[in-house]
Scaffold this active site. Structure first.
Site, mmCIF file in Angstrom:
data_model
loop_
_atom_site.group_PDB
_atom_site.id
_atom_site.type_symbol
_atom_site.label_atom_id
_atom_site.label_comp_id
_atom_site.label_asym_id
_atom_site.label_seq_id
_atom_site.Cartn_x
_atom_site.Cartn_y
_atom_site.Cartn_z
ATOM 1 N N ASP A 1 53.221 54.149 41.862
ATOM 2 C CA ASP A 1 52.333 53.658 42.909
ATOM 3 C C ASP A 1 50.863 53.995 42.643
ATOM 4 O OD1 ASP A 1 52.074 52.336 45.411
ATOM 5 O OD2 ASP A 1 51.814 54.256 46.423
ATOM 6 N N HIS B 1 45.267 54.602 54.699
ATOM 7 C CA HIS B 1 46.029 55.697 54.107
ATOM 8 C C HIS B 1 45.724 57.021 54.804
ATOM 9 C CE1 HIS B 1 45.896 52.789 50.677
ATOM 10 N NE2 HIS B 1 47.127 53.210 50.504
ATOM 11 N N SER C 1 52.170 55.128 57.750
ATOM 12 C CA SER C 1 52.366 56.352 58.539
ATOM 13 C C SER C 1 51.535 56.344 59.819
ATOM 14 C CB SER C 1 51.991 57.587 57.713
ATOM 15 O OG SER C 1 52.886 57.776 56.643
ATOM 16 N N ASN D 1 55.045 50.897 53.064
ATOM 17 C CA ASN D 1 54.832 52.163 52.362
ATOM 18 C C ASN D 1 54.584 53.309 53.343
ATOM 19 O OD1 ASN D 1 54.888 50.506 50.111
ATOM 20 N ND2 ASN D 1 53.023 51.325 49.217
ATOM 21 N N VAL D 2 55.298 54.415 53.130
ATOM 22 C CA VAL D 2 55.182 55.588 54.006
ATOM 23 C C VAL D 2 55.021 56.833 53.145
ATOM 24 C CG1 VAL D 2 56.282 56.948 55.827
ATOM 25 C CG2 VAL D 2 56.669 54.468 55.720
ATOM 26 N N THR E 1 52.280 59.878 54.228
ATOM 27 C CA THR E 1 51.739 60.983 55.018
ATOM 28 C C THR E 1 52.714 61.455 56.093
ATOM 29 O OG1 THR E 1 49.493 60.183 54.623
ATOM 30 C CG2 THR E 1 49.795 61.676 56.466
#
Length: 287
Positions: free
Chosen positions: A84, A183, A214, A234-235, A237
């Site tokens: 990533d 992010h 997140s 996408n996760v 944090t």
């Protein structure tokens, strides 16, 4: 179970009108929590290792990749391995030999023209080796080392016409877009632009990816997947917040303990709970 390719998991989720969750791996415990959460829910998942995580491990990709792949292969759940936010071409070129079936090549800091050139070259390299390539257009913001970015500022969000031209010019397999998330958010207060997500879905022929999930509330994520067209979620944090909170709580209660297994175990379990929740949210199990 053998590793499954990211492209296969994303395509299957998109065909069902579901999402597929991708979770960041920093330590072995992150990988174990992802596998445990996927098995608990009965859903596939993606284990993704970022360039920053590789830097944390001394710049060596192979050890953490081998550990994550070993966890995935011994799991009963369908799991993929994804590299990533790769900015380094050298790191990109290590992906195939270390077991990654997909890479998010991140040229988003460059001008549009330079982004297109760099990403098209990454796609050409990847497709020659059967590697699925994701890219980013727009400014999601919040990445380590970057100044804070207002996700609602003019010019930040991804333009559908530009996105369509970008996909045609680069040949990417999936596109991460800026639609209101950021992010590294520790509070789930982000508001997504669902009208824009729908326009992007209609404009480009590849799956859309939501970074910074997140910080996005459950209902916003559910709507983004079921009504608007987001596929890969996408996760990162949220896992770290859960892990750190559990470790802090244990150490506060056990002030003389020195065995790291005693506080890492509740941290891993806390991540498993978060992973199970997100998997249920995007995979259809919670509907």
């Amino acid at each position: 179970m053998p590793l499954v390719s990211t492209g296969e998991l994303v395509s299957a989720a998109q065909a069902r009108g579901h999402g597929i969750a991708a979770f960041n791996v920093i330590t072995l415990e992150h990988a174990e929590a992802i596998a445990a959460g996927a098995e608990r829910v009965g859903a596939p998942a993606i284990l993704q290792i970022s360039e920053n995580a590789v830097k944390f491990h001394g710049g060596r990709l192979a050890p953490i990749a081998a550990a994550a792949a070993a966890v995935a292969r011994t799991s009963a759940a369908p799991l993929a391995l994804h590299l990533d936010h790769v900015e380094s071409v050298e790191l990109l070129h290590q992906a195939h030999e270390t077991g990654f079936g997909s890479v998010m090549f991140d040229a988003s800091k460059l001008s549009y023209e330079e982004n297109v050139r760099a990403t098209a070259a990454a796609v050409a390299w990847g497709h020659e080796r059967g590697v699925w390539i994701e890219a980013e257009l727009g400014k999601v913001g919040g990445k380590e080392g970057e100044a804070p970015l207002d996700a609602h500022a003019p010019g930040v969000r991804t333009d559908p016409d530009e996105a369509a031209a970008y996909v045609r010019a680069t040949g990417v397999d999936a596109l991460a877009v800026a639609v209101g998330s950021s992010h590294a958010m520790t509070e789930r207060t982000a508001a997504l632009d669902h009208e824009l997500i729908g326009r992007l879905r209609d404009a480009v022929p590849v799956p859309l990816v939501l970074h910074g999930s997140s910080g996005v509330p459950d209902e916003e994520i559910r709507r983004a997947v079921t009504a608007s067209g987001m596929v890969k979620i996408n996760v990162g944090t949220a896992l770290n917040t859960a892990f750190t909170g559990a470790v802090r709580a244990h150490l506060a209660e056990h002030t003389t303990g020195v065995d790291p297994r005693k506080y890492i175990a509740p941290g891993r379990e806390a991540m498993t709970d978060v992973i199970s929740h997100f998997l249920g949210l995007v995979s259809g199990a919670a509907r």
